[in-house]
Design a protein around this motif. Structure first.
Motif, PDB file in Angstrom:
ATOM      1  N   PHE A  84      55.479 -27.348  16.651  1.00 62.63           N
ATOM      2  CA  PHE A  84      56.574 -27.075  15.716  1.00 62.63           C
ATOM      3  C   PHE A  84      57.858 -26.706  16.456  1.00 62.63           C
ATOM      4  N   ALA A  85      57.752 -25.876  17.470  1.00 65.68           N
ATOM      5  CA  ALA A  85      58.948 -25.481  18.228  1.00 65.68           C
ATOM      6  C   ALA A  85      59.608 -26.710  18.846  1.00 65.68           C
ATOM      7  N   ALA A  86      58.822 -27.580  19.441  1.00 66.68           N
ATOM      8  CA  ALA A  86      59.371 -28.808  20.039  1.00 66.68           C
ATOM      9  C   ALA A  86      59.982 -29.704  18.968  1.00 66.68           C
ATOM     10  N   PHE A  87      59.298 -29.890  17.865  1.00 69.15           N
ATOM     11  CA  PHE A  87      59.781 -30.728  16.763  1.00 69.15           C
ATOM     12  C   PHE A  87      61.084 -30.176  16.196  1.00 69.15           C
ATOM     13  N   SER A  88      61.114 -28.865  16.022  1.00 72.09           N
ATOM     14  CA  SER A  88      62.297 -28.215  15.470  1.00 72.09           C
ATOM     15  C   SER A  88      63.520 -28.430  16.349  1.00 72.09           C
ATOM     16  N   LYS A  93      66.935 -30.634  15.433  1.00 76.09           N
ATOM     17  CA  LYS A  93      68.122 -30.131  16.146  1.00 76.09           C
ATOM     18  C   LYS A  93      68.448 -28.680  15.767  1.00 76.09           C
ATOM     19  N   GLU A  94      67.396 -27.897  15.537  1.00 77.04           N
ATOM     20  CA  GLU A  94      67.551 -26.469  15.263  1.00 77.04           C
ATOM     21  C   GLU A  94      67.264 -25.710  16.547  1.00 77.04           C
ATOM     22  N   SER A  95      67.993 -24.652  16.751  1.00 78.48           N
ATOM     23  CA  SER A  95      67.770 -23.860  17.961  1.00 78.48           C
ATOM     24  C   SER A  95      66.745 -22.767  17.690  1.00 78.48           C
ATOM     25  N   LEU A  96      66.044 -22.397  18.736  1.00 78.18           N
ATOM     26  CA  LEU A  96      65.122 -21.267  18.657  1.00 78.18           C
ATOM     27  C   LEU A  96      65.769 -20.112  19.400  1.00 78.18           C
ATOM     28  N   SER A  97      65.706 -18.936  18.825  1.00 78.07           N
ATOM     29  CA  SER A  97      66.357 -17.785  19.442  1.00 78.07           C
ATOM     30  C   SER A  97      65.311 -16.832  20.017  1.00 78.07           C
ATOM     31  N   TRP A  98      65.795 -15.747  20.574  1.00 78.05           N
ATOM     32  CA  TRP A  98      64.908 -14.792  21.241  1.00 78.05           C
ATOM     33  C   TRP A  98      63.866 -14.234  20.279  1.00 78.05           C
TER      34      TRP A  98
END
Length: 118
Positions: A84-88, A93-98
């Motif tokens: 999911f993190a990779a797909f996102s 094109k959504e960023s993942l934050s801390w």
């Protein structure tokens, strides 16, 4: 084919990765196509989910000879987060934050307890 890929411990994990790629796609691909008919989106997602089952069921069947059901489910959940993190990031094109990283790390820590021998 390399022996590691057919290992009783590794093969279920690879099948679960494939399964999760299809399921994550089934659940989230349509978020980029909000004008597409909901009925069409459901039909396409259902087809993707069928492919997902073709990987998940053998993964669990093969994996049950090596892992407990709780361990298989834990492996699946950790893979789900990674996929999911990779797909996102890559597709949506959504960023993942801390805070996402911390949350995922806490889940991974919990998963480690499932495999720890006390």
């Amino acid at each position: 084919m390399p022996a590691i890929l057919t290992s009783p411990a590794v093969a279920p994990i690879l099948l679960l990765v494939a399964s999760n790629v299809f399921m994550t796609t089934a659940w989230y691909w349509h978020l980029k196509f909000k004008t597409t008919s909901l009925v069409l989106v459901i039909a396409i997602s259902w087809g993707l989910a069928l492919i997902e089952y073709c990987f998940a069921v053998p993964a669990n069947r093969l994996g049950s000879s090596v892992y407990s059901a709780a361990q298989l489910k834990t492996i699946q959940e950790v893979i789900t987060l990674v996929v999911f993190a990779a797909f996102s990031v890559l597709y949506l094109k959504e960023s993942l934050s801390w805070n996402h990283a911390v949350g995922f790390a806490l889940i991974a820590a919990g998963a480690a307890f499932v495999f720890h021998k006390f």
